[in-house]
Design a protein around this motif. Structure first.
Motif, PDB file in Angstrom:
ATOM      1  N   SER A 460       0.817  -1.211   0.000  1.00 54.26           N
ATOM      2  CA  SER A 460       0.000   0.000   0.000  1.00 54.26           C
ATOM      3  C   SER A 460       0.854   1.265   0.000  1.00 54.26           C
ATOM      4  O   SER A 460       0.355   2.349  -0.222  1.00 54.26           O
ATOM      5  N   LYS A 461       2.149   1.123   0.264  1.00 55.74           N
ATOM      6  CA  LYS A 461       3.034   2.281   0.229  1.00 55.74           C
ATOM      7  C   LYS A 461       3.894   2.307  -1.032  1.00 55.74           C
ATOM      8  O   LYS A 461       4.770   3.158  -1.168  1.00 55.74           O
ATOM      9  N   THR A 462       3.667   1.375  -1.929  1.00 55.12           N
ATOM     10  CA  THR A 462       4.464   1.311  -3.152  1.00 55.12           C
ATOM     11  C   THR A 462       3.919   2.300  -4.177  1.00 55.12           C
ATOM     12  O   THR A 462       2.720   2.289  -4.456  1.00 55.12           O
ATOM     13  N   PRO A 463       4.768   3.170  -4.718  1.00 55.03           N
ATOM     14  CA  PRO A 463       4.270   4.148  -5.688  1.00 55.03           C
ATOM     15  C   PRO A 463       3.592   3.479  -6.881  1.00 55.03           C
ATOM     16  O   PRO A 463       4.121   2.506  -7.426  1.00 55.03           O
ATOM     17  N   GLU A 464       2.425   4.024  -7.263  1.00 53.96           N
ATOM     18  CA  GLU A 464       1.749   3.523  -8.451  1.00 53.96           C
ATOM     19  C   GLU A 464       2.580   3.849  -9.695  1.00 53.96           C
ATOM     20  O   GLU A 464       2.573   3.098 -10.665  1.00 53.96           O
ATOM     21  N   GLU A 465       3.256   4.996  -9.643  1.00 57.55           N
ATOM     22  CA  GLU A 465       4.030   5.440 -10.798  1.00 57.55           C
ATOM     23  C   GLU A 465       5.370   5.983 -10.317  1.00 57.55           C
ATOM     24  O   GLU A 465       5.457   6.588  -9.249  1.00 57.55           O
ATOM     25  N   ILE A 466       6.373   5.780 -11.139  1.00 55.59           N
ATOM     26  CA  ILE A 466       7.670   6.427 -10.900  1.00 55.59           C
ATOM     27  C   ILE A 466       7.956   7.289 -12.123  1.00 55.59           C
ATOM     28  O   ILE A 466       7.880   6.806 -13.261  1.00 55.59           O
ATOM     29  N   VAL A 467       8.214   8.558 -11.884  1.00 57.72           N
ATOM     30  CA  VAL A 467       8.488   9.488 -12.987  1.00 57.72           C
ATOM     31  C   VAL A 467       9.944   9.930 -12.871  1.00 57.72           C
ATOM     32  O   VAL A 467      10.384  10.323 -11.780  1.00 57.72           O
ATOM     33  N   PHE A 468      10.674   9.845 -13.964  1.00 58.37           N
ATOM     34  CA  PHE A 468      12.080  10.267 -13.932  1.00 58.37           C
ATOM     35  C   PHE A 468      12.209  11.689 -14.432  1.00 58.37           C
ATOM     36  O   PHE A 468      11.622  12.062 -15.442  1.00 58.37           O
ATOM     37  N   ARG A 469      12.965  12.494 -13.700  1.00 61.73           N
ATOM     38  CA  ARG A 469      13.198  13.894 -14.081  1.00 61.73           C
ATOM     39  C   ARG A 469      14.694  14.180 -13.995  1.00 61.73           C
ATOM     40  O   ARG A 469      15.431  13.484 -13.291  1.00 61.73           O
ATOM     41  N   SER A 470      15.086  15.261 -14.671  1.00 61.24           N
ATOM     42  CA  SER A 470      16.503  15.620 -14.606  1.00 61.24           C
ATOM     43  C   SER A 470      16.804  16.492 -13.381  1.00 61.24           C
ATOM     44  O   SER A 470      17.953  16.599 -12.948  1.00 61.24           O
ATOM     45  N   GLU A 471      15.770  17.149 -12.854  1.00 62.83           N
ATOM     46  CA  GLU A 471      15.975  17.921 -11.619  1.00 62.83           C
ATOM     47  C   GLU A 471      14.651  18.138 -10.908  1.00 62.83           C
ATOM     48  O   GLU A 471      13.578  17.958 -11.494  1.00 62.83           O
TER      49      GLU A 471
END
Lengths: 494, 104
Positions: A460-471
């Motif tokens: 229940s604490k696992t992110p549904e999505e991971i988004v990669f950003r440069s900053e």
């Protein structure tokens, strides 16, 4: 007043009325009183009763026995992982620890199976415990921003003030039944139990929530009242809609356009913000049911504001946008509670407002409690909640501290920065999205990071999505600007 | 006869089926009656015979809360009966409570 008085009142007022239903026998008010007093006699020498487990038809016996013995009732979250669960229990060194059959083997120290405890062989009633309304009645663990669980204390006078202020004793008809679907370690579970016993309404427990089981139980037990958190409401609506579609496929004339629960008079929801889409769907699917939105916090001994069935109807039927908007409000504050909005933050004061943790009271010198919820009140006195003032994500009624997840992500060698935010979600209230900046030259997949969080924390604490950003955006002093991170997310993540 | 009452004290009418619980009490002994007679503190202590005194009848209602004019004492009816509560010979009045929708 003391919660032990509730036992006296139930015995006096509901002598022959069935208040609890077990697989074997119904339990009348007189029998519930006897069970509570006999249960209390097993508590001599203990300073608390811990309960770790799912709902149980006789759960109120544990709370009322603790009250009669003058010791706190401490329901803990059995869904925590073993180490955390045992850590919480260890904070109550001299408690009688009760657990359901599934949980009992996970507990490290001394523990008694709840069903075994309920046998009370030969115990004489315990009627002479020293009782003081200033004593702690219930301890509930909330997870605050730091992710370290905080013990919120509710004293007898807070809970009794809530009951006396919002429920009329014995106001339920003899045929009324309440379906409890919220877990016992949640303030709503405690409030469900106490309010309905006070009203004289039979309590029917779902061991744990499942939408089809909920619908089946409402029909089988002729449930008149029920309370759900928004996640549950969303899943119930989905099940009803799916059933309607299947029925239509089988037979075009048999379109099932309602939930088919004519016994249900009142359905209350609370615990987090509900999606307006889900609410409007629900109003359509439950045409004969009065909807009630309840807003409250653990620290306020449950509900402090209520949007009643008339308010829902008026809002849906109104052409005035100001009145329509009230559908998403928390309704009007109880007459027994005072409210002030200071700098956009909701402050509350009243006899039910506890505002106290094991570490001390957080009420100010005039008795006001800062909810850390931001909100406002319209001209008609309707309270609107904008959200948590801090960054806590409330997903499916569970408070999740972003920092806890970020720590796990940051522990990965490839991760330079991480920010966990909770964009709104129709089903869960909020979803978990992690925005991650990788170290130069490092690489890792979203699934690897998700697996790591799931392994270290729980699903229940696992992110549904991971988004990669440069900053990531920061203030001049280097503080992460979570608000901006959230705003920069593109649909479907936002 | 004066009674020292405190919140949570149970009161059983000596002359009818009315049962009450004290919600609020002053810290001094009070002359409280139910149905015109001093109540008893346990069901087993109810005397036989006795009748509700005219003027103190008319029915105490389940769940209703009764208060005096000074709001010094408040009792809640947990079992209805013919006899009404009174302080120093004056009937207590039903406390107006705003009905709230069942929220939990």
């Amino acid at each position: 007043m003391h919660l032990a008085s509730l036992v006296d009142m139930v015995e006096s007022g509901f002598e022959d009325r069935v208040l609890l239903v077990t697989a074997d026998d119904p339990v009348t008010g007189r029998q519930l009183g006897q069970l509570a007093r006999r249960g209390a006699s097993t508590l001599r020498g203990y300073d608390a009763v811990v309960y770790a487990g799912e709902n149980h038809p006789l759960l109120p016996v544990a709370l009322l026995a603790a009250a009669c013995a003058g010791v706190p009732f401490v329901p803990v979250n059995y869904r925590l992982e073993d180490a955390q669960l045992n850590g919480l229990i260890a904070r109550h060194a001299n408690a009688l620890v009760l657990a359901d059959d599934k949980t009992v083997e996970r507990i490290v120290g001394s523990v008694t199976a709840f069903d075994e405890w309920l046998a009370f062989p030969g115990e004489a009633p315990f009627n002479d415990a020293p009782l003081n309304e200033d004593d702690v009645a219930v301890v509930l663990y909330t997870s605050g921003t730091t992710a370290e669980p905080k013990a919120a204390l509710l004293r007898h006078r807070h809970l009794m003030a809530y009951l006396l202020g919002s429920v009329e004793f014995g106001s339920a008809d003899e045929d009324e039944a309440m379906l409890v679907a919220v877990p016992p370690y949640h303030i709503a579970g405690i409030a469900n139990m106490l309010s309905n016993l006070f009203a004289g309404r039979r309590l029917v427990y779902l061991r744990s929530f499942e939408p089809q089981l909920w619908l089946d139980t409402v029909r089988a037990e002729r449930i008149t009242n029920a309370m759900v958190v928004p996640t549950m409401l969303s899943r119930i609506v989905d099940v009803v809609n799916d059933t309607a579609l299947n029925d239509t496929a089988l037979n075009d004339t048999a379109l099932n356009d309602t939930a088919g629960v004519p016994s249900l008079r009142t359905l209350s929801y609370g615990g987090a913000k509900v999606s307006e889409r889900v609410l409007i769907e629900a109003l359509r699917l439950f045409p004969d049911t009065g909807f009630v939105n309840a807003y409250g916090l653990t620290e306020t001994a449950s509900t402090i504001a209520v949007l009643g069935p008339e308010d829902h109807r008026a809002a849906v039927e109104s052409a005035d946008p100001g009145v329509r908007r009230r559908l998403s409000s928390a309704g009007q504050v109880l007459p027994t509670v005072e409210i002030e909005i200071r700098d956009g933050i909701i402050f509350l004061r009243g006899e039910q407002v506890a505002g106290e943790y094991a570490t001390g009271s957080v009420l100010d010198s005039d008795g006001w409690f800062c909810t850390r919820d931001s909100g406002w009140v319209d001209a008609g006195g309707y309270l609107f909640i904008d959200g948590r003032d801090d960054d806590t994500i409330i997903r499916g009624g569970e408070n999740i501290a972003p920092a806890e997840i970020e720590q796990v992500l940051l522990a990965h060698l490839a991760v330079a920065e991480a920010c966990v935010v909770g964009p709104p979600d129709d089903e869960w209230g909020q979803r978990i999205v992690a925005v991650v900046v990788l170290r130069d030259g490092a690489s890792v997949t979203a699934d690897e990071l998700r697996d790591r969080v799931r392994a270290e924390l729980r699903s229940s604490k696992t992110p549904e999505e991971i988004v990669f950003r440069s900053e990531l955006p920061h203030t001049e002093t280097g503080k992460l600007l979570r608000r901006i991170v959230l705003q920069q997310l593109e649909p479907p993540f936002r | 006869m004066s009674l020292m009452l405190k919140p949570g004290t149970r009161l059983f009418s000596a002359v009818c089926s009315t049962e009450m619980i004290v919600v609020k009490a002053p810290g001094i002994p009070v002359d409280l009656t139910i149905g015109g007679s001093a109540p008893v503190l346990a069901a087993a202590d109810r005397p036989s015979g006795g009748a509700v005194v005219p003027g103190y009848d008319g029915g105490a209602a389940m769940g209703k809360r009764y208060v005096d004019a000074d709001n010094a004492i408040e009792v809640l009816c947990t079992k209805p009966g013919d006899g009404l509560p009174a302080l120093d010979g004056t009937l207590l009045q039903i406390k107006d409570a705003k009905a709230m929708p069942a929220s939990d």
